[in-house]
Design a protein around this motif. Sequence first.
Motif, mmCIF file in Angstrom:
data_model
loop_
_atom_site.group_PDB
_atom_site.id
_atom_site.type_symbol
_atom_site.label_atom_id
_atom_site.label_comp_id
_atom_site.label_asym_id
_atom_site.label_seq_id
_atom_site.Cartn_x
_atom_site.Cartn_y
_atom_site.Cartn_z
ATOM 1 N N GLU A 73 25.021 29.407 47.203
ATOM 2 C CA GLU A 73 24.808 30.200 48.407
ATOM 3 C C GLU A 73 26.135 30.652 49.015
ATOM 4 O OE1 GLU A 73 22.010 31.405 48.995
ATOM 5 O OE2 GLU A 73 22.460 32.401 50.885
ATOM 6 N N GLU A 74 27.136 29.774 48.921
ATOM 7 C CA GLU A 74 28.460 30.111 49.485
ATOM 8 C C GLU A 74 29.100 31.292 48.748
ATOM 9 O OE1 GLU A 74 27.700 26.721 48.661
ATOM 10 O OE2 GLU A 74 26.936 26.724 50.709
ATOM 11 N N ASN A 75 28.641 31.592 47.537
ATOM 12 C CA ASN A 75 29.229 32.696 46.763
ATOM 13 C C ASN A 75 28.640 34.053 47.139
ATOM 14 O OD1 ASN A 75 30.410 30.623 45.388
ATOM 15 N ND2 ASN A 75 29.358 30.953 43.443
ATOM 16 N N ARG A 76 27.620 34.030 47.951
ATOM 17 C CA ARG A 76 26.840 35.247 48.186
ATOM 18 C C ARG A 76 27.696 36.401 48.711
ATOM 19 N NH1 ARG A 76 21.230 35.980 49.296
ATOM 20 N NH2 ARG A 76 20.810 37.678 50.725
ATOM 21 N N GLU A 77 28.419 36.121 49.770
ATOM 22 C CA GLU A 77 29.210 37.170 50.416
ATOM 23 C C GLU A 77 30.304 37.708 49.495
ATOM 24 O OE1 GLU A 77 29.026 38.034 54.040
ATOM 25 O OE2 GLU A 77 27.029 37.291 53.499
ATOM 26 N N ALA A 78 31.048 36.762 48.931
ATOM 27 C CA ALA A 78 32.188 37.154 48.093
ATOM 28 C C ALA A 78 31.716 37.962 46.888
ATOM 29 C CB ALA A 78 32.958 35.921 47.648
ATOM 30 N N ALA A 135 29.817 43.566 37.740
ATOM 31 C CA ALA A 135 30.924 44.402 38.227
ATOM 32 C C ALA A 135 32.134 44.207 37.321
ATOM 33 C CB ALA A 135 31.276 44.008 39.657
ATOM 34 N N LEU A 136 32.804 45.329 37.005
ATOM 35 C CA LEU A 136 33.939 45.267 36.084
ATOM 36 C C LEU A 136 35.119 46.068 36.635
ATOM 37 C CD1 LEU A 136 31.106 46.184 34.330
ATOM 38 C CD2 LEU A 136 32.509 45.201 32.531
ATOM 39 N N ASP A 137 36.315 45.714 36.158
ATOM 40 C CA ASP A 137 37.462 46.554 36.488
ATOM 41 C C ASP A 137 37.600 47.628 35.410
ATOM 42 O OD1 ASP A 137 38.806 45.530 34.281
ATOM 43 O OD2 ASP A 137 40.143 44.243 35.436
ATOM 44 N N ASN A 138 38.624 48.448 35.517
ATOM 45 C CA ASN A 138 38.699 49.594 34.606
ATOM 46 C C ASN A 138 39.016 49.203 33.158
ATOM 47 O OD1 ASN A 138 41.264 48.793 35.118
ATOM 48 N ND2 ASN A 138 42.084 50.843 35.530
ATOM 49 N N GLU A 139 39.381 47.954 32.951
ATOM 50 C CA GLU A 139 39.615 47.496 31.581
ATOM 51 C C GLU A 139 38.473 46.653 31.043
ATOM 52 O OE1 GLU A 139 43.320 45.537 32.270
ATOM 53 O OE2 GLU A 139 44.451 47.222 31.446
ATOM 54 N N GLY A 140 37.396 46.596 31.790
ATOM 55 C CA GLY A 140 36.244 45.846 31.312
ATOM 56 C C GLY A 140 36.289 44.364 31.618
ATOM 57 N N HIS A 141 37.174 43.948 32.491
ATOM 58 C CA HIS A 141 37.158 42.545 32.903
ATOM 59 C C HIS A 141 36.043 42.331 33.910
ATOM 60 C CE1 HIS A 141 41.500 42.896 31.620
ATOM 61 N NE2 HIS A 141 41.034 41.916 30.875
ATOM 62 N N PHE A 142 35.340 41.219 33.747
ATOM 63 C CA PHE A 142 34.222 40.942 34.657
ATOM 64 C C PHE A 142 34.785 40.480 36.000
ATOM 65 C CE2 PHE A 142 31.721 39.350 30.694
ATOM 66 C CZ PHE A 142 31.723 40.630 30.178
ATOM 67 N N LEU A 143 34.262 41.068 37.063
ATOM 68 C CA LEU A 143 34.717 40.710 38.401
ATOM 69 C C LEU A 143 33.680 39.910 39.168
ATOM 70 C CD1 LEU A 143 36.238 44.179 39.383
ATOM 71 C CD2 LEU A 143 37.448 42.170 38.483
ATOM 72 N N ALA A 144 32.436 40.265 38.952
ATOM 73 C CA ALA A 144 31.380 39.582 39.703
ATOM 74 C C ALA A 144 30.040 39.826 39.022
ATOM 75 C CB ALA A 144 31.324 40.089 41.137
ATOM 76 N N LEU A 145 29.148 38.898 39.276
ATOM 77 C CA LEU A 145 27.818 38.978 38.676
ATOM 78 C C LEU A 145 26.798 38.539 39.715
ATOM 79 C CD1 LEU A 145 26.458 39.252 35.748
ATOM 80 C CD2 LEU A 145 26.386 36.776 35.824
ATOM 81 N N PRO A 153 34.782 35.578 38.155
ATOM 82 C CA PRO A 153 35.180 34.804 39.339
ATOM 83 C C PRO A 153 34.070 34.600 40.367
ATOM 84 C CG PRO A 153 36.534 36.810 39.090
ATOM 85 C CD PRO A 153 35.581 36.804 37.967
ATOM 86 N N HIS A 154 33.194 35.598 40.502
ATOM 87 C CA HIS A 154 32.166 35.472 41.544
ATOM 88 C C HIS A 154 30.785 35.628 40.917
ATOM 89 C CE1 HIS A 154 35.323 35.750 44.514
ATOM 90 N NE2 HIS A 154 35.776 36.829 43.898
ATOM 91 N N ILE A 155 29.960 34.642 41.146
ATOM 92 C CA ILE A 155 28.598 34.722 40.620
ATOM 93 C C ILE A 155 27.640 34.256 41.706
ATOM 94 C CG2 ILE A 155 26.970 33.880 38.876
ATOM 95 C CD1 ILE A 155 29.305 33.418 37.009
ATOM 96 N N TYR A 156 26.590 35.030 41.873
ATOM 97 C CA TYR A 156 25.551 34.608 42.813
ATOM 98 C C TYR A 156 24.183 34.837 42.170
ATOM 99 C CZ TYR A 156 22.507 34.197 46.834
ATOM 100 O OH TYR A 156 21.504 33.812 47.685
ATOM 101 N N ASP A 199 30.652 45.517 45.592
ATOM 102 C CA ASP A 199 30.814 46.753 46.372
ATOM 103 C C ASP A 199 32.136 47.449 46.070
ATOM 104 O OD1 ASP A 199 28.400 46.315 47.478
ATOM 105 O OD2 ASP A 199 29.146 45.505 49.390
ATOM 106 N N GLU A 200 33.154 46.657 45.810
ATOM 107 C CA GLU A 200 34.493 47.237 45.654
ATOM 108 C C GLU A 200 34.879 47.506 44.197
ATOM 109 O OE1 GLU A 200 36.900 44.336 47.624
ATOM 110 O OE2 GLU A 200 36.181 44.905 49.628
ATOM 111 N N ALA A 201 34.003 47.195 43.282
ATOM 112 C CA ALA A 201 34.397 47.230 41.871
ATOM 113 C C ALA A 201 34.558 48.649 41.338
ATOM 114 C CB ALA A 201 33.374 46.469 41.033
#
Lengths: 264, 790
Positions: free
Chosen positions: B170-175, B306-316, B351-354, B181-183
């Motif tokens: 639950e603590e991961n929700r916001e992050a 969510a991914l960055d421009n090189e395909g690294h996973f940022l959030a799920l 890094p971020h999973i919810y 949103d920013e990916a």
Amino acid sequence: MYAFEIETPSTVQDAVAALKSEGAQALGGGHTLIPTLKSRLAAPEKLVALSGIDEIKGVRMGDDSRLCIGGGTTHATVAAEAAGHYPGLARLASLIGDPAVRNRGTIGGSLANNDPSACYPAGTLASGATIVTNAREIAADDFFQGMFTTALDEGEIITEVKFPIPEKSFYAKMLQPASRFPLTAVFVAKFADGVRVAVTGASESGVFRWAEAEAALSSDFSKAAVDALSAPPADGMIGDIHGTPEYRAHLVKVMTGRAVENAA
Amino acid sequence: MPDGGIGAPTKRREDLRFLTGKGRYTDDINLRGQSYCVFVRSQVAHGRIVSIDTSKAAAMPGVIQVFTGDDFAEVGSIPCGWQIHDRKGEPMLEPAHPVLARGKVRYVGDAYAAVVAETEAQARDAAEAVEAEIEELPAVIDMVKAVSDKSNLVHDEIGSNLCYDWGFVEENREATAKAIDEAYHVTTLELVNNRLIPNAMEPRVAVGDYDETNDHSTLHTTSQNPHVIRLLMGAFVLGIPEHKLRVVAPDVGGGFGSKIFHYAEEAFVTFAAKQIKRPVKWTSTRSEAFMTDAHGRDHVTKIELALDNEGHFLALRTNTYANMGAYLSTFSTSVPTYLHGTLMAGNYKTPHIYVNVKAVFTNTVPVDAYRGAGRPEATFQLERVIDKAAREMGIDPIEIRRRNFIQPDEFPYQTPVAVSYDTGNYQATMDKLIEIADLDGFEERRAASAARGKLRGLGVNCYIEACGIAPSNLVGQLGARAGLYESATVRVNATGGLVVMTGSHSHGQGHETAFPQVIASMIGIDPSMVEIVHGDTANTPMGMGTYGSRSLAVGGSAMVKATEKIIAKAKKIAAHILEASDQDIELKDGMFTVKGTDKSKAWGDITLAAYVPHNYPLESLEPGLEETAFYDPSNFTYPAGAYACEVEVDPETGQVEIASFAAADDFGNIINPLIVSGQVHGGIGQGIGQALLEQAVYDDNGQLLSGSYMDYAMPRASDVPSYVVDHSCQTPCTHNPLGVKGCGEAGAIGSPPAVVNAVIDALHRGGHTHVSHINMPLSPSRVWAAMQKS
Ligand SMILES: Cc1cc2nc3c(=O)[nH]c(=O)nc-3n(C[C@H](O)[C@H](O)[C@H](O)COP(=O)(O)OP(=O)(O)OC[C@H]3O[C@@H](n4cnc5c(N)ncnc54)[C@H](O)[C@@H]3O)c2cc1C
């Protein structure tokens, strides 16, 4: 299963007599009827087993060059013994179910049952065969009267089916993934005087002849002729968890094309 | 070293009895004076029971007694074994689960009466004579609608169809939301994890028995965990203390999870046997099995990566509706939560999973663990969304995975979803996969397929799973109402043979072969000197049973611990006889030797001395050689691997054929590679079944449309290829004594995404680039329909 009596006559005459009693039903190979009994969906008082009647078994060439198959002949026997005479039909029989089904199930049982997805109705209708009973002869075109409905009267036994042998034929079967009955299958038979195309598994009214394909193929027996047709309308086709009416209508065309391509 | 120890591909000794018809299954058990029970089951999915008239049935020939829910008024509810707390910390809604329905029937097959008679046929006839007036209510079937529908409740008394709304972590929700949103890029996929029917070869059977002379009840049942059944049924349902209740699960013909749970029929026969003071037997028909065995999967999910421009996973982020069915089956609540959310990191550094899961009551049979249990659902959505992301970003699907792998030097790796992976090497399994699947030759094979008019596709994916379930203190914090240790008693006989009484249960896994291999290696004797006893609470120590690929990792570890105690004691006996210090005694190849000397005694000499203690240190050591150990794991184990599937799609019909399937698994150390391969083969077969064929379908009225093999498509031999499997990549588990991880579920977890990825790949290569997903099963009809749209 509910309790029932069983009779095991050895002549058609005795079987017909036994079937006259109230609540009696013929038992062929039992591969449709026994599962129905087991799930208590039918409750015949008496079963009249046809498996002991030798006169309705076997495959032979008739005097009129029609292939005559006894109504009590198993699919396995047809697959083996019709191969030299009518390979398209033998192949159809070889594709029914699995070995256990083929070793017990009979052509008579299959035709009498007229499951909208059964194989034999397609082969029989496309061949323009004649269904012979203890009482009369019925043309295939008159025999099939919609899902699970035939021209047979109560207690009437299919004793033989007479198949005119086409120049070329093929049975193209798309499997329903669970039952391995046809999802849609097409039997194409090319005779000197025209082509007959029968479709099973597709229509809510059971096996049918695809008239447009017959007309096209009678003048040009080629896959290209089928490709030029549009699929039959989806209206009235079966829709279930295995396929939509649109898909089945599409399969009619695809399977017809494949049957023509492979006809031998 | 004797032949046949750890690592030997020994054929399964139990197969001799299974393959020659000598297995002894529950239905083979017939007790003197036995009666037969047939349940009267609801034909409607949802209805109010207005009245039940049993008088006609009771008067039928051979009928001993007819039971209804009222006879169970004083009996407890079938318990759920895992309490979930929702996002706000509130406990899940937990409706009563009666042995026989009272007030309402809640799914087609819900039993509201039962007839016990002299013969099965009489019971069946009388069951048809039970007259019930049931006022049909609209069925609650669609999960998403059910959540907001307060007017039509499966359980009126709990006020909602939503069992819980779970957030993890639950603590991961916001992050997580912020990162999405920013990916640079977000890939979204909505999918269904199709509902499955387990179809164990042996349907469920239960035989209840009661001994008046000592007030003792016995239940013979088709179970994967007899002790768990004894605990749940004894303590929660019938109020029978353990010493008065014996549960026997003899040979069991397959479970795949469906025989973990405590079912109402078990409680019924045990209760009824005591009432009528005669054994009561129930054997499920195949139709009943379709209707009443707990089903598997059934998730509706939206996943965003969510991914960055090189395909690294940022959030799920993933939002799932999980079907509970009409009642909470034993482990139902844990499957979409702790067996699912904890695996969402997969093999990757995200890094971020919810994870949000809404568990929903519907008028369908309960849904619970089925081979893989939660982990296939996690793997499928993750590996599908990664494939979609790779395509959207124009990155090779293998490359994008490699880019995000947790690297071999990063273990132990703490994921954002609670679990910490102890070890692994995902690059190694991927390298191995590329080799064994001959991926370099794909293009040539594709061209050959194309020449035959077929669209060939390649699907690759990874998986990770958490097995060796589970540290008791951890699962306790997460809501488990039981511990998840395992136990073993090792009994050495005077002449040197051993019997291992294990709390694990074998129902196809091959314990009777693999467990002795371990002991054979530890002592240095032939495995034929070891036998396994399991499946009977009367002669095995309290154990939690077999599921979650835990038997070797947890049960095997308990056996190792007990055997270590045996060896320590045996060394003391040997030291006494050899007149040396036990520190100087070595055990090798079944011989006890005084270090650095040629003084030795054979294993059998020492075991004999233990039971004929004539020359024995009786003042300091008890005679006998029997030890028990309980083993509670300190972490899960994390088997992982990489799978590749090639398919051929018929562009005219949509028919999919599996052309090849390769699996590179890391199971840690391997005790018996033959059994491991077999487990992987079976698992992949089930995964292919899920991907292409299997589907439990209820219509809007809650009727089960796929209620027989005429409509429920099981995979057959002709549907599966010859598998290429490899388990040579081994990073041994760091926290159990065998270094093993478990292999029973991997195939079923890892294979469905490979198949679907391959079909989507084939369609794209065939020009159908608009198809981004097709829901399983990928039947010809669905694949064809997907190709038509554009
Ligand atoms: C697993 C399985 C797979 C199958 N797959 C296929 C398939 O792929 N394709 C296919 O076409 N079929 C398939 N079948 C059906 C099978 O071919 C049946 O055997 C057949 O439909 C019925 O024949 P039977 O002799 O078994 O008849 P029965 O089951 O004995 O009887 C069926 C009906 O016909 C009546 N009857 C039987 N014999 C006669 C007779 N001589 N005269 C008049 N009435 C009679 C009976 O009274 C009954 O009403 C399958 C069946 C099973 C169990």
